[in-house]
Design an enzyme around this catalytic site. Sequence first.
Site, short mmCIF file in Angstrom:
data_model
loop_
_atom_site.label_atom_id
_atom_site.label_comp_id
_atom_site.label_asym_id
_atom_site.label_seq_id
_atom_site.Cartn_x
_atom_site.Cartn_y
_atom_site.Cartn_z
N CYS A 115 67.65 20.31 3.51
CA CYS A 115 67.66 21.70 3.74
C CYS A 115 68.40 22.27 2.60
CB CYS A 115 68.46 21.95 5.21
SG CYS A 115 68.79 23.78 5.41
N CYS A 129 74.96 35.50 11.09
CA CYS A 129 74.82 34.53 10.30
C CYS A 129 76.02 34.33 9.02
CB CYS A 129 73.60 34.54 9.26
SG CYS A 129 73.57 33.60 7.71
N GLY A 183 71.22 31.51 1.82
CA GLY A 183 70.70 32.74 0.89
C GLY A 183 69.07 32.92 1.27
N GLU A 184 68.42 33.93 0.72
CA GLU A 184 67.17 34.43 1.05
C GLU A 184 66.17 33.87 -0.06
OE1 GLU A 184 65.07 35.59 3.36
OE2 GLU A 184 63.41 35.81 1.77
N SER A 215 61.71 29.57 4.18
CA SER A 215 62.12 30.43 5.25
C SER A 215 62.66 31.67 4.83
CB SER A 215 63.24 29.67 6.05
OG SER A 215 63.74 30.32 7.14
N SER A 238 61.68 34.21 9.86
CA SER A 238 62.90 34.46 10.80
C SER A 238 62.72 35.69 11.50
CB SER A 238 64.10 34.36 9.95
OG SER A 238 64.31 32.86 9.52
N LEU A 239 62.37 35.47 12.69
CA LEU A 239 62.07 36.73 13.70
C LEU A 239 63.21 37.21 14.34
CD1 LEU A 239 59.54 38.40 13.65
CD2 LEU A 239 58.79 37.19 15.49
N HIS A 240 63.57 36.42 15.48
CA HIS A 240 64.74 36.51 16.13
C HIS A 240 64.67 37.74 17.04
CE1 HIS A 240 66.13 33.77 13.34
NE2 HIS A 240 66.57 34.50 12.44
N ASN A 314 73.65 28.37 16.92
CA ASN A 314 74.90 27.95 16.55
C ASN A 314 76.17 28.81 16.94
OD1 ASN A 314 73.99 25.51 15.66
ND2 ASN A 314 73.57 26.34 13.51
N1 SAH Z 1 67.43 33.54 4.57
C1 SAH Z 1 66.39 32.68 5.17
C2 SAH Z 1 66.39 31.24 4.74
C3 SAH Z 1 67.49 30.54 5.44
S1 SAH Z 1 68.79 31.37 6.54
C4 SAH Z 1 66.06 33.10 6.53
O1 SAH Z 1 66.72 34.05 7.08
O2 SAH Z 1 65.01 32.74 7.20
C5 SAH Z 1 69.42 30.07 7.11
C6 SAH Z 1 69.07 29.56 8.45
O3 SAH Z 1 70.02 29.42 9.37
C7 SAH Z 1 67.96 30.61 9.20
O4 SAH Z 1 66.95 29.83 9.67
C8 SAH Z 1 68.84 31.23 10.09
O5 SAH Z 1 68.09 31.71 11.18
C9 SAH Z 1 69.91 30.02 10.57
N2 SAH Z 1 71.06 30.47 11.08
C10 SAH Z 1 71.76 31.39 10.69
N3 SAH Z 1 72.69 31.58 11.42
C11 SAH Z 1 72.67 30.92 12.58
C12 SAH Z 1 73.24 30.74 13.84
N4 SAH Z 1 74.43 31.37 14.21
N5 SAH Z 1 72.57 29.91 14.67
C13 SAH Z 1 71.57 29.38 14.56
N6 SAH Z 1 70.98 29.50 13.34
C14 SAH Z 1 71.56 30.18 12.43
FE1 SF4 Z 2 71.57 34.25 6.76
FE2 SF4 Z 2 69.11 34.44 6.10
FE3 SF4 Z 2 69.96 36.35 7.13
FE4 SF4 Z 2 70.71 35.68 4.66
S1 SF4 Z 2 68.70 36.10 5.33
S2 SF4 Z 2 72.01 36.54 5.98
S3 SF4 Z 2 70.68 33.45 4.73
S4 SF4 Z 2 69.88 34.43 8.12
#
Ligand code: SAH
Ligand code: SF4
Length: 387
Positions: A115, A129, A183-184, A215, A238-240, A314
């Site tokens: 990862c 995050c 990061g993104e 991602s 990443s939808l959420h 998490n």
């Molecule tokens: N920025 C991109 C790439 C990685 S972000 C994105 O958002 O898709 C890092 C990853 O960790 C993402 O899959 C995000 O959803 C996950 N993540 C961040 N905080 C989290 C948390 N509190 N619990 C579970 N997953 C988390």
């Molecule tokens: Fe975290 Fe991904 Fe959102 Fe950036 S885009 S703040 S790395 S979940």
Amino acid sequence: MTKSLMKSDCITDLTSTQIRELVLALGEPNYRATQLQRWIYQGLAVTWDEMTNLPKQFRQRLAQETNLHGITTAHEVIGRDGTVKALFALADGKTIESALMSYSAGAGKPRHTVCLSTQVGCAMGCAFCATGQQGFERNLTPGEIVDQVLYFARLVQERCREAPSGPGLPAGRITNLVFMGMGEPLANYDALWQAIEMLNSPQGFGLGARNMVISTVGLVPQIERLSRERLQVGLAVSLHAAENALRNELVPINRKYPLEQLIPCCREYLERTGRRPSFEYILFEGINDSVHHAQLLARLLVGLNCHVNLIPANRSGDASFRPPPRGTVLAFQGELKRRHIACTLRQRRGLDIDAGCGQLRSHSMMQGHTETPSQNARRAPVREGPR
Ligand code: SAH
Ligand code: SF4
């Protein structure tokens, strides 16, 4: 010093063409570039000296001109499930983290998944995050992305050498890469893509593009760009949340690229590439985890050939983002299945070592790099340099 290279650069920052230019500028024949790349990406060389089929003088010149590694390990922890999380120091002292998750040969094929981080911090500011809460510092260079892979490739190779026939131990090669660390990735597109090309190239690391997944939080123009690329890299969005009001709160970039742009963009991606996107949906207790939310999600994705990954949250620094009880998670999943949405519940890994995005780094920044971030984790020896 050659024009294309400054002393502070790292050789993994260079494309194959640039490596060739460097080799020629140092007065060596073309084929030395192939040898050099083979040492870096296949031989996983740690020092210039071990590149024994290169003339000594050439190696000395290389050492003067460039660095072999752009990152060093500041801290490494191993979870009970074998997940390895590394905190790397960059040349400017900034830190990033990455993880290795190994899945032993059971029902499916054995896998070693890395990862990867693509930025120091993140500008997207997602509420839940740890990385988002740290803010954005800078983009990673292609070499800093590639070096994370090479580090874990050495680790996997070492592990296999130590226990070649250990129980359930997968083969000694990285099999999958996910750009899901800090990061993104799509906000650092050019560096990301250069790294992917080198990681994919037979002259480089030689890993199939189909074994890589990017991602993204949902940057629409960049997803469109990705859909036109030659390499068949996978896409995870990443939808959420399945409604704008809630997604605006969780993922602020939704205000710029709302669901009515994002979802059609994913449909177009599928049409153009023939690859089905996946959607990440972190379940937060009392926020987006009800059966009603599952129905909204199913309605949003209806008719789109995709896959949903459900991820129980998490625990992060913010206590308002908690994982739901098991029963709630299963009810959510059940509702999606009932509505014929393909979905899986992601196996939780490395929880005892802060393996959530940016969590090791947050702890480490709070405590200083020398502290053990979690009492449950076994602390690995701190290494002086790359393996
Ligand atoms: N920025 C991109 C790439 C990685 S972000 C994105 O958002 O898709 C890092 C990853 O960790 C993402 O899959 C995000 O959803 C996950 N993540 C961040 N905080 C989290 C948390 N509190 N619990 C579970 N997953 C988390
Ligand atoms: Fe975290 Fe991904 Fe959102 Fe950036 S885009 S703040 S790395 S979940």
